[in-house]
Write a protein that holds these residues in place. Structure first.
Motif, PDB file in Angstrom:
ATOM      1  N   ILE A 192      36.087  17.310  38.749  1.00 57.89           N
ATOM      2  CA  ILE A 192      37.029  17.597  37.811  1.00 57.89           C
ATOM      3  C   ILE A 192      37.890  16.106  37.774  1.00 57.89           C
ATOM      4  CG2 ILE A 192      39.081  18.495  37.238  1.00 57.89           C
ATOM      5  CD1 ILE A 192      37.723  21.447  38.222  1.00 57.89           C
ATOM      6  N   ALA A 193      38.186  15.690  38.925  1.00 59.66           N
ATOM      7  CA  ALA A 193      39.359  14.641  39.105  1.00 59.66           C
ATOM      8  C   ALA A 193      38.527  13.466  38.280  1.00 59.66           C
ATOM      9  CB  ALA A 193      39.663  14.411  40.444  1.00 59.66           C
ATOM     10  N   CYS A 243      43.584  16.169  43.945  1.00 63.04           N
ATOM     11  CA  CYS A 243      42.122  16.186  43.890  1.00 63.04           C
ATOM     12  C   CYS A 243      41.464  15.360  44.832  1.00 63.04           C
ATOM     13  CB  CYS A 243      41.726  16.175  42.651  1.00 63.04           C
ATOM     14  SG  CYS A 243      41.964  17.579  41.421  1.00 63.04           S
ATOM     15  N   PHE A 264      35.725  21.882  47.372  1.00 61.37           N
ATOM     16  CA  PHE A 264      36.186  20.679  47.165  1.00 61.37           C
ATOM     17  C   PHE A 264      35.525  19.744  46.318  1.00 61.37           C
ATOM     18  CE2 PHE A 264      38.565  20.630  51.600  1.00 61.37           C
ATOM     19  CZ  PHE A 264      39.192  21.705  51.311  1.00 61.37           C
ATOM     20  N   PHE A 291      47.909  15.645  39.935  1.00 65.73           N
ATOM     21  CA  PHE A 291      46.842  16.431  40.121  1.00 65.73           C
ATOM     22  C   PHE A 291      45.722  15.584  40.484  1.00 65.73           C
ATOM     23  CE2 PHE A 291      42.808  17.709  37.857  1.00 65.73           C
ATOM     24  CZ  PHE A 291      42.725  19.085  38.480  1.00 65.73           C
ATOM     25  N   LEU A 298      36.392  19.995  42.749  1.00 65.66           N
ATOM     26  CA  LEU A 298      37.689  19.628  42.464  1.00 65.66           C
ATOM     27  C   LEU A 298      37.693  18.074  42.081  1.00 65.66           C
ATOM     28  CD1 LEU A 298      40.146  21.556  44.816  1.00 65.66           C
ATOM     29  CD2 LEU A 298      40.010  21.874  42.465  1.00 65.66           C
ATOM     30  N   GLU A 299      36.832  17.656  43.107  1.00 61.30           N
ATOM     31  CA  GLU A 299      36.658  16.052  42.967  1.00 61.30           C
ATOM     32  C   GLU A 299      35.944  15.451  41.582  1.00 61.30           C
ATOM     33  OE1 GLU A 299      34.143  13.519  45.667  1.00 61.30           O
ATOM     34  OE2 GLU A 299      34.124  15.417  46.950  1.00 61.30           O
ATOM     35  N   LEU A 356      41.788  15.806  48.440  1.00 64.99           N
ATOM     36  CA  LEU A 356      40.911  16.943  48.765  1.00 64.99           C
ATOM     37  C   LEU A 356      39.528  16.358  49.111  1.00 64.99           C
ATOM     38  CD1 LEU A 356      42.046  19.973  47.101  1.00 64.99           C
ATOM     39  CD2 LEU A 356      42.389  19.714  49.514  1.00 64.99           C
TER      40      LEU A 356
END
Length: 478
Positions: A180-181, A307, A174, A303, A177-178, A310
């Motif tokens: 990346i955001a 993110c 997780f 997207f 992903l964050e 999540l």
């Protein structure tokens, strides 16, 4: 800064947990994670993306273009705080975190007050963060904020019952992903810059009439309490110290690495947003999702929102893990009537304190249906007060028998804790009276509990214990 390592003469051997049958000694958590796992869990508690999208907009609304400067100043203060946590966390590795450190070094009453302040934080923050999930699921489905937050808290509670090593991998995925955001937001903001770097110190916020108002130095100082809260999660490494392998070496590494990484992940996008916002009114509104969609398209906006959703779930999992350890340690240290102590200190098949996890998670789900807006201020005051008491303990960490114990030692001692105490005390004086009264009232009730229940039973209650290391730890000197 250089570290000198002494070789470890023995290797770590995990011992089976003794059953809680009323005759066993204090329960100990399993040492099952290293620096990487601890850093993943700790970073997930800082939860940079959810902090960026849930907490930072409140700062934009009150500080405008001074938001990045305020967070930068708060991060510098957190370096001094991290030094204190690193030294005390390696000197006293306990799942009790702040209260175990302060109790050992500054006295039992001071430790109890730190525990109460930390309990305020752990009760308020998870449901407040969880309630933000619905906003970022909106591109796909519209859900009520309270119900969604409650669902996130229950999901986090179930995950918290698992083995800590499994949770490190879940939260690590997780976390990627964050990050990346947050990176997407930073790239888009810089690519659509409307103003130069000078705007970061222009000290303007949009007023009610649409005109630019000046952000004063006192407003920045008042905002530092929330800025300290933004990166506050690095202290999770101390709560996990009983489950970190070789804690006297790895706690300091985890604390300092987490602070550095989380500061970059949060501060860089804030700078990009400040420079890329279409105008001052848009920046002050704090509508980050709207800005992302304006800079790109609906697909990218969706997207990023997913993110962030999540990331909030991730934060909930780690906060439940951390907070259950605090309750577990308080029960092991006999803070409550005996039936409560026995229940909260019970370990499940995965080695996690399952009753304490349920006690943290289920009420947290219920709190999602309560209006918690004003409690943001209470959280800021609580974090600042907790840091102040930790700094006092750090000032006392090199006297008596503690002077020669193996531990990571901060540079520039005692100047660092002395300066930190002065600055944090001043920040507290600049907070709203309402928040100070709420926090002070709760602390006063806790003090009465101490004087009328804990203190008269000093031989059987509030017996802060430091689990004995299964190995001779490395000592770090700076």
């Amino acid at each position: 800064m250089s570290d000198t390592l002494r070789p470890t003469p023995t290797t770590l051997v995990e011992e089976p947990l003794a059953p809680l049958d009323g005759t066993a000694g204090p329960q100990k958590l399993k040492r099952s994670i290293g620096v990487v796992g601890g850093t993943l869990l700790t970073l997930s508690c800082v939860t940079p993306a959810s902090t960026l999208f849930v907490v930072v907009p409140d700062l934009f609304s009150s500080l405008g273009t001074a938001t990045a400067l305020t967070i930068a100043i708060g991060s510098l203060l957190c370096i001094a705080v991290a030094f204190c946590y690193s030294e005390l966390g390696t000197l006293i590795p306990s799942a009790g975190g702040e209260y175990a450190m302060v109790s050992t070094l500054a006295g039992r009453l001071a430790g109890w007050l730190v525990f109460v302040l930390s309990l305020l934080v752990v009760v308020i923050v998870p449901p407040v963060i969880a309630m933000g999930t619905a906003d970022y699921l909106a591109p796909i489905v519209h859900l009520p904020a309270a119900g969604t937050g409650a669902g996130v808290m229950l999901l986090a509670t179930l995950a918290g019952l698992l083995d800590l090593r499994a949770n490190a991998w879940i939260t690590g995925i997780f976390l990627v992903l964050e990050v990346i955001a947050a990176g997407v937001v930073a790239v888009l903001g810089f690519a659509h810059s409307e103003r130069g770097a000078g705007s970061l110190v222009s000290m303007h916020v949009s007023g009610a009439s649409g005109h630019a108002n000046t952000v004063t130095a006192m407003m920045v100082i008042s905002g530092l309490a929330i800025a300290l809260f933004i990166t506050q999660g690095f202290s999770t490494a101390v709560y996990l110290s009983e489950e970190l392998e070789n804690p006297r070496r790895n706690v300091a590494r985890t604390v300092l690495a987490t602070l550095a990484i989380s500061t970059v992940i949060i501060l860089v996008p804030v700078i990009a947003i400040t420079m890329g916002a279409p105008d001052l009114a848009a920046l002050t509104s704090g509508n980050l999702s709207g800005m992302v969609q304006a800079w790109s398209n609906s697909a990218v906006g969706t997207f990023v929102s997913l993110c962030v959703a999540l990331a909030i779930i991730n934060a909930g999992i780690v906060m439940v893990i951390q907070n259950s350890r605090v309750l577990f340690a308080s029960a092991r240290d006999k803070s409550w009537p005996e039936p409560v102590n026995n229940a909260l200190s019970r370990l499940g098949r995965f080695g996690s304190p399952w009753v304490a996890t349920l006690v943290v998670g289920v009420p947290g789900a219920a709190l999602c249906f309560v209006n918690l807006d004003t409690l943001y201020g209470v959280t800021g005051v609580s974090v600042t007060g907790m840091y102040l008491l930790v700094a006092v303990a750090a000032l006392l960490a090199r006297r008596g028998s503690h002077r020669d114990q193996p531990a990571w030692r901060m540079p520039l001692w005692p100047a660092v804790p002395v300066l930190l105490i002065a600055v944090l005390a001043y920040i507290l004086t600049q907070q709203e009276v309402t928040y100070l009264l709420w926090t002070g009232g709760i602390t006063a009730v806790a003090t009465l509990y101490w004087f009328f229940y804990l203190r008269p039973r000093k031989d059987t209650r509030w017996l802060v214990s430091i689990p004995e290391d299964e190995q001779t730890a490395d000592a770090l000197t700076v």
